[in-house]
Motif scaffolding. Structure first.
Motif, short mmCIF file in Angstrom:
data_model
loop_
_atom_site.label_atom_id
_atom_site.label_comp_id
_atom_site.label_asym_id
_atom_site.label_seq_id
_atom_site.Cartn_x
_atom_site.Cartn_y
_atom_site.Cartn_z
N UNK A 33 0.72 -1.19 -0.04
CA UNK A 33 0.13 -0.13 0.05
C UNK A 33 0.81 1.07 -0.07
N UNK A 34 1.83 1.25 0.74
CA UNK A 34 2.99 2.54 0.83
C UNK A 34 3.42 2.76 -0.70
N UNK A 35 3.88 1.55 -1.40
CA UNK A 35 4.30 1.66 -2.76
C UNK A 35 3.43 2.30 -3.63
N UNK A 36 1.99 1.65 -3.49
CA UNK A 36 0.77 2.32 -4.46
C UNK A 36 0.72 3.46 -3.81
N UNK A 37 0.60 3.93 -2.81
CA UNK A 37 0.29 5.20 -2.21
C UNK A 37 1.17 6.38 -2.91
N UNK A 38 2.48 5.99 -3.02
CA UNK A 38 3.57 6.87 -3.47
C UNK A 38 3.14 6.97 -5.00
N UNK A 39 2.80 6.01 -5.73
CA UNK A 39 2.46 6.06 -7.13
C UNK A 39 1.38 7.14 -7.37
N UNK A 40 0.32 6.85 -6.55
CA UNK A 40 -0.90 7.63 -6.53
C UNK A 40 -0.46 9.33 -6.25
N UNK A 41 0.31 9.38 -5.31
CA UNK A 41 0.74 10.63 -4.82
C UNK A 41 1.43 11.28 -6.03
N UNK A 42 2.29 10.63 -6.68
CA UNK A 42 2.95 11.20 -7.98
C UNK A 42 2.02 11.39 -9.03
N UNK A 43 0.90 10.80 -9.05
CA UNK A 43 -0.09 10.76 -10.14
C UNK A 43 0.40 9.79 -11.39
N UNK A 44 0.78 8.65 -10.81
CA UNK A 44 1.20 7.70 -11.85
C UNK A 44 0.40 6.61 -12.19
N UNK A 45 -0.98 6.71 -11.19
CA UNK A 45 -1.94 5.84 -11.62
C UNK A 45 -2.81 6.35 -12.71
N UNK A 46 -2.70 5.54 -13.83
CA UNK A 46 -3.64 5.99 -15.28
C UNK A 46 -4.90 5.74 -15.16
N UNK A 47 -5.31 4.56 -14.49
CA UNK A 47 -6.73 4.27 -14.54
C UNK A 47 -6.92 3.87 -13.21
N UNK A 48 -7.68 4.69 -12.46
CA UNK A 48 -8.04 4.31 -11.06
C UNK A 48 -9.00 3.39 -10.82
N UNK A 49 -9.66 3.08 -11.85
CA UNK A 49 -10.62 2.00 -11.75
C UNK A 49 -10.16 0.71 -11.58
N UNK A 50 -8.77 0.53 -11.80
CA UNK A 50 -8.29 -0.74 -11.63
C UNK A 50 -7.19 -0.55 -10.31
N UNK A 51 -7.40 0.13 -9.26
CA UNK A 51 -6.60 0.36 -8.35
C UNK A 51 -6.51 -0.99 -7.37
N UNK A 52 -7.67 -1.61 -7.35
CA UNK A 52 -7.79 -2.88 -6.56
C UNK A 52 -6.73 -4.04 -7.26
N UNK A 53 -6.75 -4.16 -8.56
CA UNK A 53 -6.06 -5.03 -9.36
C UNK A 53 -4.55 -4.62 -8.89
N UNK A 54 -4.28 -3.43 -9.19
CA UNK A 54 -3.00 -2.93 -8.92
C UNK A 54 -2.44 -3.19 -7.48
N UNK A 55 -3.29 -3.01 -6.47
CA UNK A 55 -2.97 -3.38 -5.18
C UNK A 55 -2.61 -4.61 -4.92
N UNK A 56 -3.61 -5.63 -5.62
CA UNK A 56 -3.01 -7.14 -5.42
C UNK A 56 -1.91 -7.56 -5.92
#
Length: 190
Positions: free
Chosen positions: A60-83
């Motif tokens: 989650x910390x790694x993904x949060x850092x990606x979110x903070x840097x606005x690197x998540x292109x499609x937020x709809x798939x965040x759960x898949x990305x977290x898994x």
């Protein structure tokens, strides 16, 4: 108890809450998603409870850092990305656990200042490398991670794995390593 049919898959609201700094909404969503990620690691990856909790937290910390840097292109798939992040973190965790056979006496030794500095530098280098790897395209990242996971792999083995010629494997590897090298230099000088 919530049935599987009632479990949400779209956690795009989590990305929005993190962007907006809405701690209450993010907290509520995290209370829902984190146990699911821990369960995933425990059931699918057969992780122990503490290992699952640790790996999910780091993922989650790694993904949060990606979110903070606005690197998540499609937020709809965040759960898949977290898994995926949790799974990769658990795999790294297992590798680290098996990599070292601890000598109990070694824990009693005090690190010298130079050793402590070296360890900090190694952690910083690792963090920068992970950032650079995350900037690679998925196929390039998978290609180079193959060599990181199997440092003794031959060109022939890699050619078979990726269905490339030996020359293409060498060229691709050289180009990706060059990109990583330049990225590392750029980030280490920031």
């Amino acid at each position: 108890m919530v049935s599987l049919a009632q479990l949400r898959v779209d956690y795009s609201e989590l990305v929005e809450a993190l962007h907006k700094g809405d701690d209450i909404k993010a907290g509520a969503l995290l209370e829902e998603v984190i146990p699911r990620l821990e369960d995933y690691l425990r059931v699918v990856m057969r992780a122990e409870e503490n290992a699952a909790r640790e790996c999910v937290q780091q993922a989650f910390l790694d993904v949060f850092e990606q979110v903070r840097k606005d690197k998540i292109r499609n937020s709809k798939y965040i759960f898949s990305y977290l898994i995926k992040a949790a799974r990769h973190e658990y795999i790294r965790y297992v590798k680290r656990q098996h990599k070292f056979d601890y000598d109990e006496d070694a824990f009693n030794e005090v690190f010298e200042t130079q050793e402590q500095l070296t360890n900090l530098l190694d952690k910083e280098r690792q963090r920068i490398l992970e950032e650079c790897l995350s900037e690679l395209r998925k196929k390039s990242r998978q290609f180079i991670e193959y060599f990181m996971d199997k440092p003794d792999a031959t060109t022939v083995e890699a050619a078979d794995e990726f269905e490339l010629s030996g020359a293409n494997v060498r060229t691709k590897k050289h180009r990706i390593l060059s990109r990583l090298h330049h990225c590392y230099k750029r980030k280490s000088n920031q």
